[in-house]
Every structure is written in C-alpha cells, then in structure tokens.
Design a protein around this motif. Sequence first.
Motif, PDB file in Angstrom:
ATOM      1  N   THR A  67       0.853  -1.185   0.000  1.00 22.06           N
ATOM      2  CA  THR A  67       0.000   0.000   0.000  1.00 22.06           C
ATOM      3  C   THR A  67       0.892   1.239   0.000  1.00 22.06           C
ATOM      4  O   THR A  67       1.628   1.481   0.965  1.00 22.06           O
ATOM      5  CB  THR A  67      -0.910   0.024   1.243  1.00 22.06           C
ATOM      6  N   TRP A 116      -7.044 -10.324   1.709  1.00 29.52           N
ATOM      7  CA  TRP A 116      -6.946  -9.453   0.536  1.00 29.52           C
ATOM      8  C   TRP A 116      -7.838  -9.912  -0.609  1.00 29.52           C
ATOM      9  O   TRP A 116      -8.247  -9.095  -1.448  1.00 29.52           O
ATOM     10  CB  TRP A 116      -5.495  -9.345   0.096  1.00 29.52           C
ATOM     11  N   HIS A 170      -8.860  -1.520  -0.033  1.00 33.49           N
ATOM     12  CA  HIS A 170      -7.487  -1.970   0.226  1.00 33.49           C
ATOM     13  C   HIS A 170      -6.862  -1.104   1.325  1.00 33.49           C
ATOM     14  O   HIS A 170      -6.234  -1.631   2.253  1.00 33.49           O
ATOM     15  CB  HIS A 170      -6.666  -1.886  -1.061  1.00 33.49           C
ATOM     16  N   LEU A 171      -7.030   0.211   1.217  1.00 36.59           N
ATOM     17  CA  LEU A 171      -6.502   1.094   2.262  1.00 36.59           C
ATOM     18  C   LEU A 171      -7.187   0.815   3.598  1.00 36.59           C
ATOM     19  O   LEU A 171      -6.528   0.758   4.644  1.00 36.59           O
ATOM     20  CB  LEU A 171      -6.708   2.554   1.856  1.00 36.59           C
ATOM     21  N   SER A 201      -5.755  -2.242   5.119  1.00 37.26           N
ATOM     22  CA  SER A 201      -4.421  -1.948   5.635  1.00 37.26           C
ATOM     23  C   SER A 201      -4.515  -1.311   7.018  1.00 37.26           C
ATOM     24  O   SER A 201      -3.799  -1.711   7.954  1.00 37.26           O
ATOM     25  CB  SER A 201      -3.687  -0.998   4.679  1.00 37.26           C
ATOM     26  N   LEU A 209      -4.159   7.057  -0.149  1.00 36.51           N
ATOM     27  CA  LEU A 209      -3.406   6.377  -1.197  1.00 36.51           C
ATOM     28  C   LEU A 209      -2.684   7.387  -2.073  1.00 36.51           C
ATOM     29  O   LEU A 209      -3.200   8.463  -2.372  1.00 36.51           O
ATOM     30  CB  LEU A 209      -4.347   5.537  -2.065  1.00 36.51           C
ATOM     31  N   ILE A 241      -1.411   0.049  -5.144  1.00 35.47           N
ATOM     32  CA  ILE A 241      -1.734  -1.089  -4.280  1.00 35.47           C
ATOM     33  C   ILE A 241      -1.433  -2.389  -5.025  1.00 35.47           C
ATOM     34  O   ILE A 241      -1.451  -2.428  -6.262  1.00 35.47           O
ATOM     35  CB  ILE A 241      -3.210  -1.076  -3.842  1.00 35.47           C
TER      36      ILE A 241
END
Length: 408
Positions: A171, A224, A233-234, A237, A257, A263
């Motif tokens: 990330t 994931w 995705h962030l 994380s 991001l 990513i």
Amino acid sequence: MRKIGIVGAGQAGLQLGLGLLKNGYQVVITSNQTPDQIRNGRVTSSQCMFDRALENERALGIDFWKDAPPVEGIQFSLVPGGQTAMQWSSRLDRPAQSIDQRVKMPRWMTEFEKAGGELRIADVDMAGLEALEQECDLVIVASGKGEIGKLFQRDETRSPFDKPQRSLALTYVHGMEPRKEHSAVNFNLMPGVGEYFVFPALTLSGPCEIMVFEGIPGGPMDNWANVKSPQEHLAESLRILKEFVPEEYARSKDCVLTDDLGILAGRFPPTVRKPVLALPNGAVALGMGDSVCLNDPITGQGSNNASHCAAAYLTAILEHGDRPYDAAFMQATFDRYWDYAQFVVGWTNNMLLPPPEHMVKILGTAQQNQKVAHWFVNGFNDPRTYFPTITDPALTDAFLAEAMGAAA
C-alpha cells in the motif's frame, strides 16, 4: 561486435543492458510494456535497495534519484497481541533508497535507447526466444514473474517450499507521520499473524511511504481476496494496523493512497530454478534475476538480488571475451551469482519459519547492545555477514558474549 538479447526490462535486465552498452556490446531488450504503460500502470514491488546494490547503479551512472527520501536505519519491534514487547533500532552505515519502479524503469528504458540499445515491445514466448537466439550471441531471460520465467526448471534441492509462505500486500500512501529519530524501515513481527514493515520511498507523486504486509496464509492478515476497490485496500491496511500494530496505526490513521494503482496483493512460493533453459531448436538461454531466484520479500532483498545478479552477469560476460556462450558458461555465470545469493536465500527462507532460540537471543540482545543492533541492521546491506553466526547456536552465543563483554 557481440549482440546480447535480454527478455525483461526490470531491475536486472535494464541494469545489465546498460552495463553492456557501456562496454561496447550490441543489446536488444524486449519488454511487454512501453515506458508509458509502466508509468501509468500498477505498482510492482516495494524495492528498498541498500548501499551495495545502489553502488552498482552509481558505477554505471544510472543513479538519477540522489534527492529521493533516504532510508537511514531499521527498527525492529516484537508485537504479540497488539502489545509492543520489544523495540530497538540502529542506523545504516549508508542510507538505503526505494524508487517506485513506475518512476525508475521508464527512465532507464529511455537511457537505454539513448545509449544505442534497441528496445522492442513484445510478449516473448518460446518461439520468440528461438527467434531472438537466431540473431543474438547470447539470450538472457530476466522476466521472473511472467510466464516465460516459469519455463526454467525448479531446483528441488534449493527450493524448500512448494507453496506460498505469506499472503502479500503493498500500500503506497501519503500523509504518514514521520518517525521522530530518523527515517527507517519499521519492521514489526506479530507472532502467529505475520509481519508488517513500512519505509519512505519516491513515487510518481513525490515522497511517500510503502506499507508491506506479510500475513501467514489463512490467518487474520490474509483477507486481501475479499478487497474489491482501492479504498477497501486502504481500509484493510488500516484495520490490520489498528488491531495488530497500534503504534503504527497511530501514525498512519490519516493516510491516503498515493494513487488508485499504488496497491498490490498476491502470493507466490519462494523458488530457485535451474539457470539453463534448453530451447526446442537445440540452443540454450540463460535465466537471471527472479526467473532463477525468486525470494519472499520478508527480508527486502528482491531488487538488491536483481542488482547483484546483473553485476555478476556483466562481469562474467566481459571476462568471457569472444568464446561461445554455451551451457557451461551459463551454469558458471549463475554459480558466480549463487556464491552470493545462497546466503540471501538461506536467511530469507529461515525468516519465514518460527525463529529458533538463538535467533531470538540475537534480537533480544540487540535491544540492550548497540554493537549487536548495528551488526544485524547493516547485514541487510550484505547478508553474507550473518554467516556462519546465525547458523549455529554456539557461534551465536560466542558472538553475543564477545559483544556484551566489549560493552561491559
């Protein structure tokens, strides 16, 4: 003038190609992406490179990012159950550096063509390898994560794992609170969960931080596959950090991001492959970089390995003169690289397993003894320095006793 064909325009292939051009060789490099496609594409790695690897670039005059954010040290933290049980850091003797390959490779591709190299945009298969071999004195495959790299035979004796040992994710972010002391790779070990490390880098939009997640497959960091968007995705994380590494979450909670393609998630088994590929027409091709030595990123050695492989191969080719590039030359060239890479592979593979008691002693002593901390941190620059100390509990004890005695 001898002509070398290289399949793959990454760290290994381009560094070797640029080095060969500087020594009067004709070089053709094939890439399945144009520079613009790479620049506008997805991140491919975390690529923290230490000083010895950076020196290979300085020697060729291709170190174009002297003002990039430095990585000045490494911090280790043991964080069981979200509680920091151990933490220490030490400075590197010379800083490391991470340049997003979307920044680096397009620049190197441009420099390669300016220096007289031929860049071809093509997907190369076995037939393409045979065609390239017909026009070149030597063909090298430096495309390790593509299908063509998988043509090389797995070396069972050097590949102890037949399946991925970690679920991996990257990330790229802006907005992280910097470390107070000095910039560093913050390496966090969460027993039974996995590892998380983060460090400064340079990306398309400027200085950033790269988060690297190494989750034990099937564990709480292995989610994931359910992430469907960059923002998810962030969010995943930050969820991992908040639950398992609260100190890191505290300085990361306001991150954004760098871009929607900053990513990456996936997994692969660490693999060493045999370096000589027999082609259907009876010719042979030589593997290099990730095509023959693909390591898990847990020790941050991937791009370093690629650089050292390119340097070893350049020396071997220059020393070989005008003799034929036969299978014996190819094996000897790989063996020259393996003299170094075997230590990286051994160390990296061991880091994927539960640590033996003597390794726990090293990390524990480093919290109290700066000599041990400095030795361990700077070993990332040259993992050979860990050996044979980390292979034998008696040697470990002797080393730690000497360090503690000196401190006293």
